[in-house]
Design an enzyme around this catalytic site. Structure first.
Site, PDB file in Angstrom:
ATOM      1  N   ASP A  20      48.014   9.869  21.105  1.00  0.00           N
ATOM      2  CA  ASP A  20      49.183  10.150  21.937  1.00  0.00           C
ATOM      3  C   ASP A  20      48.905   9.697  23.371  1.00  0.00           C
ATOM      4  O   ASP A  20      48.872  10.494  24.296  1.00  0.00           O
ATOM      5  CB  ASP A  20      49.449  11.667  21.877  1.00  0.00           C
ATOM      6  CG  ASP A  20      50.695  12.073  22.632  1.00  0.00           C
ATOM      7  OD1 ASP A  20      51.565  11.207  22.842  1.00  0.00           O
ATOM      8  OD2 ASP A  20      50.788  13.260  22.998  1.00  0.00           O
ATOM      9  N   TRP A  80      57.543  22.600  25.612  1.00  0.00           N
ATOM     10  CA  TRP A  80      56.334  22.140  24.931  1.00  0.00           C
ATOM     11  C   TRP A  80      55.180  22.938  25.516  1.00  0.00           C
ATOM     12  O   TRP A  80      55.029  23.020  26.732  1.00  0.00           O
ATOM     13  CB  TRP A  80      56.067  20.640  25.155  1.00  0.00           C
ATOM     14  CG  TRP A  80      54.676  20.293  24.729  1.00  0.00           C
ATOM     15  CD1 TRP A  80      54.204  20.228  23.449  1.00  0.00           C
ATOM     16  CD2 TRP A  80      53.549  20.050  25.592  1.00  0.00           C
ATOM     17  NE1 TRP A  80      52.853  19.956  23.461  1.00  0.00           N
ATOM     18  CE2 TRP A  80      52.429  19.842  24.760  1.00  0.00           C
ATOM     19  CE3 TRP A  80      53.377  19.986  26.983  1.00  0.00           C
ATOM     20  CZ2 TRP A  80      51.157  19.566  25.270  1.00  0.00           C
ATOM     21  CZ3 TRP A  80      52.109  19.724  27.496  1.00  0.00           C
ATOM     22  CH2 TRP A  80      51.020  19.514  26.633  1.00  0.00           C
TER      23      TRP A  80
HETATM   24  C1  RNT Z   1      52.707  16.378  25.699  1.00  0.00           C
HETATM   25  C2  RNT Z   1      54.182  16.355  25.507  1.00  0.00           C
HETATM   26  C3  RNT Z   1      55.001  16.758  26.699  1.00  0.00           C
HETATM   27  C4  RNT Z   1      54.491  16.190  27.998  1.00  0.00           C
HETATM   28  C5  RNT Z   1      55.416  16.356  29.154  1.00  0.00           C
HETATM   29  C6  RNT Z   1      54.731  16.118  30.457  1.00  0.00           C
HETATM   30  O1  RNT Z   1      52.022  15.839  24.658  1.00  0.00           O
HETATM   31  O2  RNT Z   1      54.569  15.100  25.077  1.00  0.00           O
HETATM   32  O3  RNT Z   1      56.325  16.429  26.467  1.00  0.00           O
HETATM   33  O4  RNT Z   1      54.196  14.838  27.871  1.00  0.00           O
HETATM   34  O5  RNT Z   1      56.042  17.557  29.081  1.00  0.00           O
END
Ligand code: RNT
Ligand code: ZN
Length: 417
Positions: free
Chosen positions: A292, A185
């Site tokens: 989120d 990510w």
């Molecule tokens: C961020 C993503 C990601 C992180 C982690 C810490 O919006 O969800 O997965 O939360 O990698």
């Protein structure tokens, strides 16, 4: 809770579910094979052991509850404590910034498997296979764009980092004889109106192509999109569409983070859509409140629906069950336990659904009957099956875990400066 009470409850539940043709003993066995990938970052608000800099990349952990893990030993201790209160066996999901760097500055483009050797050993000793994540955030070169940066030098830096993370994941997978799931990510996006969208996405695609050029046998790649990050509200390079298309075309695992969709969009509805085109799914089970926000997972409708859709799609073995929330406002070990147990409870409930009967009703056009059954299932004694699962695994039943968490807080975490 008294053992006899749990057994009595289970006996009645078994009988009730048997009348729908559901075998609760089989569900208990399935639960034993249901492994969560616990996210290491709940223990310390996504800080890691690299530097004491701030958390960047559009994500935010709120709260200042005392006692967060300050180093690798405390983090490991906290995770083992949480695991001791969660039935079953589970995996640990690490981020690159949680390497065993021994206080040494190791830049992201220099990381090697040796910094994860002690984790690999810890995983073996504690029967906890590892999963892994590259880390694009909280670094001087993070900026707003990493793998999609117009500057080739910066792009190459993050390409090198991500390639090394795949290599580390491969070594983890090999050592544990079980593929390590590597999640990518990146936070890349724009704060305000921007026009070079195609260019950014083209750079991201090319970076990924380069990153994935090496084939490995002991790790699997997954890619995670989202809607927006804090400070990057206007445009997200790695959107859900982008990664869905990329995963479908390249046979990669798609990560569904339940906080990464528009508020009225259903993450659960993605399951039956994308599993026709991607090999597997990785979940980041979370709880978005208005955005989120990564609140602790609970048994809410969104989580229930997600697990039910996986069971209805007969896709239990095509999904990796990661958690992804970080709440620093309450006891962090308690947060692990609540979220993990909530995910398990949703899975128990999903497995106890008389889906064959409902499926038949549906094909026969019996809409009233399905609705009636769905409603009845809500108050069936599924919790008695979960209680039995806890009892069989020798972990506290019901809210008995509260006092264990309190004790750990009194003796351990509250003593941290
Ligand atoms: C961020 C993503 C990601 C992180 C982690 C810490 O919006 O969800 O997965 O939360 O990698
Ligand atoms: Zn996530």
């Amino acid at each position: 809770m008294k053992e006899q009470t749990v057994r009595d409850g289970y006996r009645i539940a078994k009988e009730r579910y048997a009348s729908y043709g559901i075998d609760t003993d089989k569900v208990l066995k399935q639960m034993q094979d249901f492994h969560l990938s616990m996210h290491c970052w709940q223990a310390d608000d996504v800080a890691g052991f690299e530097s004491s800099g701030e958390l960047t990349g559009g994500i935010q952990a709120t709260g200042n509850y005392p006692g967060k893990a300050r180093n690798i030993d405390e983090l490991r201790q906290d995770i083992l404590k949480a695991k001791s209160l969660i039935p079953g066996t589970h995996r640990l999901n690490l981020h690159e910034i949680y390497g065993d760097f021994g206080g040494k500055p190791v830049d992201r483009d220099k990381v090697t498997p040796e910094y994860f050797q002690s984790w690999i050993e810890w995983g073996k000793e504690n029967n906890t296979p590892l999963d892994f994540n590259s880390t694009s955030f909280s670094h001087p070169k993070s900026g707003n764009l990493s793998l999609s940066n117009p500057d080739k030098g910066i792009r190459d830096f993050w390409i090198e980092h991500t390639k090394r993370c795949r290599w580390i994941a491969e070594e983890m997978g090999k050592a544990q004889n079980d593929p390590c799931i590597l999640n990518i990510w990146v936070h890349d996006g724009c704060k305000d109106v921007s026009v070079n969208h195609f260019k950014y996405r083209r750079w991201l695609k090319e970076s990924l192509d380069e990153i994935f050029a090496t084939n490995y046998d002991n790790m699997k790649d997954c890619i995670e999109g989202k809607v927006f990050g804090i400070g990057l509200e206007s445009f997200t390079v790695g959107s859900h569409d982008f990664y869905t298309a990329y995963a479908a075309k390249n046979g990669k695992i798609l990560t569904i983070d339940t906080g990464h969709y528009h508020p009225t969009e259903s993450p659960a509805d993605k399951v039956s859509a994308v599993l026709n085109f991607v090999p597997e799914l990785m979940l980041h089970v979370s709880r978005p409140i208005r955005w989120d926000s990564d609140h602790v997972t609970i048994m809410d409708d969104a989580t229930q629906e997600l697990f039910s859709e996986i069971v209805r799609a007969d896709a239990l073995n095509r999904v990796h069950y990661g958690l992804d929330y970080f709440d620093g406002s309450i006891n962090r070990i308690g947060a692990y336990v609540i979220g993990s147990r909530a995910a398990q409870k949703c899975m128990v409930k999903a497995l106890l659904e008389p889906s064959a009967l409902m499926g038949r009703y549906e094909l026969e056009g019996k809409g009233f009957q399905i609705l009636a059954l769905m409603e009845e299932m809500k108050s069936m004694p599924w919790h008695a099956v979960y209680d039995m699962f806890c009892l069989e695994n020798d972990v506290p039943v019901g809210d008995d875990f509260i006092k264990d968490v309190e004790k750990y807080e009194a003796v351990t975490t509250s003593q941290r400066g």
